[in-house]
Motif scaffolding. Structure first.
Motif, PDB file in Angstrom:
ATOM      1  N   ALA A  26       5.017  13.012  -4.361  1.00 47.16           N
ATOM      2  CA  ALA A  26       5.225  12.172  -3.535  1.00 47.16           C
ATOM      3  C   ALA A  26       6.157  11.798  -2.338  1.00 47.16           C
ATOM      4  N   SER A  27       7.793  13.058  -2.292  1.00 47.14           N
ATOM      5  CA  SER A  27       7.653  12.841  -0.567  1.00 47.14           C
ATOM      6  C   SER A  27       6.998  13.166   0.327  1.00 47.14           C
ATOM      7  N   VAL A  28       6.225  14.087   0.418  1.00 46.21           N
ATOM      8  CA  VAL A  28       5.221  14.967   0.914  1.00 46.21           C
ATOM      9  C   VAL A  28       4.224  13.186   1.098  1.00 46.21           C
ATOM     10  N   VAL A  29       3.915  12.532   1.151  1.00 46.58           N
ATOM     11  CA  VAL A  29       2.755  11.864   0.692  1.00 46.58           C
ATOM     12  C   VAL A  29       3.035  10.447   1.010  1.00 46.58           C
ATOM     13  N   GLY A  30       4.459   9.885   0.783  1.00 47.90           N
ATOM     14  CA  GLY A  30       5.210   9.125   2.110  1.00 47.90           C
ATOM     15  C   GLY A  30       5.372   9.558   3.388  1.00 47.90           C
ATOM     16  N   LEU A  31       6.316  10.873   3.701  1.00 44.24           N
ATOM     17  CA  LEU A  31       5.919  11.062   5.240  1.00 44.24           C
ATOM     18  C   LEU A  31       4.699  11.277   5.574  1.00 44.24           C
ATOM     19  N   ALA A  32       3.820  11.418   5.546  1.00 41.15           N
ATOM     20  CA  ALA A  32       2.185  11.191   5.859  1.00 41.15           C
ATOM     21  C   ALA A  32       1.658   9.889   6.211  1.00 41.15           C
ATOM     22  N   GLU A  33       2.139   8.978   5.057  1.00 45.75           N
ATOM     23  CA  GLU A  33       1.761   7.442   5.310  1.00 45.75           C
ATOM     24  C   GLU A  33       2.687   6.248   6.539  1.00 45.75           C
ATOM     25  N   LEU A  34       3.995   7.491   6.451  1.00 51.12           N
ATOM     26  CA  LEU A  34       4.883   6.218   7.736  1.00 51.12           C
ATOM     27  C   LEU A  34       4.507   6.990   8.808  1.00 51.12           C
ATOM     28  N   TYR A  35       3.742   8.693   8.335  1.00 52.61           N
ATOM     29  CA  TYR A  35       3.563   8.789  10.027  1.00 52.61           C
ATOM     30  C   TYR A  35       2.195   7.774  10.308  1.00 52.61           C
ATOM     31  N   VAL A  36       1.900   8.087   9.555  1.00 56.94           N
ATOM     32  CA  VAL A  36       0.285   6.599   9.835  1.00 56.94           C
ATOM     33  C   VAL A  36       0.548   5.696  10.011  1.00 56.94           C
ATOM     34  N   LEU A  37       1.233   4.711   9.810  1.00 53.29           N
ATOM     35  CA  LEU A  37       1.779   3.728   9.748  1.00 53.29           C
ATOM     36  C   LEU A  37       2.574   4.008  11.059  1.00 53.29           C
ATOM     37  N   ASN A  39       0.817  -1.061  -0.089  1.00 57.29           N
ATOM     38  CA  ASN A  39       0.407   0.220  -0.023  1.00 57.29           C
ATOM     39  C   ASN A  39       1.237   1.445   0.462  1.00 57.29           C
ATOM     40  N   PHE A  40       1.582   1.520   1.169  1.00 60.01           N
ATOM     41  CA  PHE A  40       2.650   2.280   0.644  1.00 60.01           C
ATOM     42  C   PHE A  40       3.784   2.602  -0.790  1.00 60.01           C
ATOM     43  N   ILE A  41       3.590   1.511  -0.925  1.00 60.78           N
ATOM     44  CA  ILE A  41       4.987   2.089  -2.350  1.00 60.78           C
ATOM     45  C   ILE A  41       3.188   2.150  -3.240  1.00 60.78           C
ATOM     46  N   VAL A  42       2.529   2.037  -3.559  1.00 62.51           N
ATOM     47  CA  VAL A  42       1.226   2.066  -4.377  1.00 62.51           C
ATOM     48  C   VAL A  42       1.333   3.377  -4.664  1.00 62.51           C
ATOM     49  N   THR A  43       0.931   3.504  -3.437  1.00 64.86           N
ATOM     50  CA  THR A  43      -0.095   5.297  -3.006  1.00 64.86           C
ATOM     51  C   THR A  43       1.638   6.015  -2.756  1.00 64.86           C
ATOM     52  N   VAL A  44       2.453   5.673  -2.875  1.00 60.96           N
ATOM     53  CA  VAL A  44       4.292   6.568  -3.969  1.00 60.96           C
ATOM     54  C   VAL A  44       4.273   6.957  -5.191  1.00 60.96           C
ATOM     55  N   ALA A  45       3.928   5.795  -5.249  1.00 59.62           N
ATOM     56  CA  ALA A  45       4.188   5.420  -7.275  1.00 59.62           C
ATOM     57  C   ALA A  45       2.675   5.748  -7.179  1.00 59.62           C
ATOM     58  N   ALA A  46       1.856   6.139  -7.073  1.00 60.51           N
ATOM     59  CA  ALA A  46       1.159   6.604  -7.742  1.00 60.51           C
ATOM     60  C   ALA A  46       0.693   8.517  -7.566  1.00 60.51           C
ATOM     61  N   THR A  47       0.957   9.077  -6.258  1.00 66.69           N
ATOM     62  CA  THR A  47       1.702  10.525  -6.135  1.00 66.69           C
ATOM     63  C   THR A  47       2.321  10.543  -7.090  1.00 66.69           C
ATOM     64  N   PHE A  48       3.153  10.242  -7.560  1.00 69.11           N
ATOM     65  CA  PHE A  48       4.483  10.240  -8.419  1.00 69.11           C
ATOM     66  C   PHE A  48       3.932  11.033  -9.591  1.00 69.11           C
ATOM     67  N   ALA A  49       3.486   9.400 -10.539  1.00 66.64           N
ATOM     68  CA  ALA A  49       2.662   9.582 -11.205  1.00 66.64           C
ATOM     69  C   ALA A  49       1.579  10.991 -11.971  1.00 66.64           C
ATOM     70  N   CYS A  50       0.722  10.826 -10.499  1.00 69.02           N
ATOM     71  CA  CYS A  50      -0.708  12.017 -10.737  1.00 69.02           C
ATOM     72  C   CYS A  50       0.289  13.055 -11.016  1.00 69.02           C
TER      73      CYS A  50
END
Length: 199
Positions: A177-188, A143-154
């Protein structure tokens, strides 16, 4: 407790000389006691009372040797202390108390051991629990990888309307993608803290 001396050869020689000397007037009672001491087989003991009377006699008559010189090679006679036999009822009671204390200690040590959980391969429920845990970890990483990759692509595709240069589009996509990745890490991390904090 010591009550007599074990006399040595020096004492025997000096007292024999003293008794054989005709000039010395050893009192009859003391003479008899000393003769008894000399006639005894080895180890010969001299009581403290006789030693005191001999010392007094030597001091009163001004003889050229003293009691401590006579007893130089002597030693104190320390009788062997005989221990009384132990009460069998007390011994049996002490053994019962020892066994009881050992059992209590064993129970205290093993109170948190569950024999149902101890098996070599584990139970099917344990295997299923471990599989669910591994599955949850794999899903979280995916889920983390897909979210970061989708954010980068979008962001990369959407920024083409704002920026004409590819470098600017890549930089904006990496930042998003970095901002979304950091947010995902925080939630995780918060989720894992909550799971670990549960009793």
């Amino acid at each position: 407790m010591a009550s007599c001396f074990v006399v040595g050869d020096k004492f025997r020689e000096r007292v024999t000389e003293l008794l054989e000397n005709h000039l010395s007037s050893v009192p009859q009672g003391l003479r008899e006691e000393l003769e008894k001491v000399l006639d005894r087989p080895e180890p010969t003991t001299l009581s403290f009372g006789v030693a005191r009377r001999l010392k007094k006699y030597l001091q009163d008559n001004g003889h050229p040797f003293y009691l401590h010189e006579l007893l130089e090679d002597s030693s104190l006679h320390l009788p062997e202390v005989l221990k009384p036999p132990r009460n069998p009822e007390l011994v049996a009671r002490l053994e019962r108390i020892k066994v009881k204390l050992a059992n209590e200690e064993y129970n205290r040590i093993t109170r948190n051991v569950n024999t149902q959980e101890i098996c070599r391969g584990g139970t099917v429920a344990d295997f299923g629990r471990q599989m669910r845990s591994a599955k949850a970890a794999v899903v979280t990483v995916f889920n983390f990888i897909v979210t970061v990759a989708a954010t980068f692509a979008c962001c990369y595709m959407g920024s083409q309307y704002l920026f004409a240069a590819i470098e600017a589009r890549v930089i904006s996509a990496v930042i998003a993608a970095s901002v979304v990745g950091l947010a995902e890490l925080y939630v995780l991390v918060r989720t894992m803290e909550g799971e670990l904090g549960e009793p």
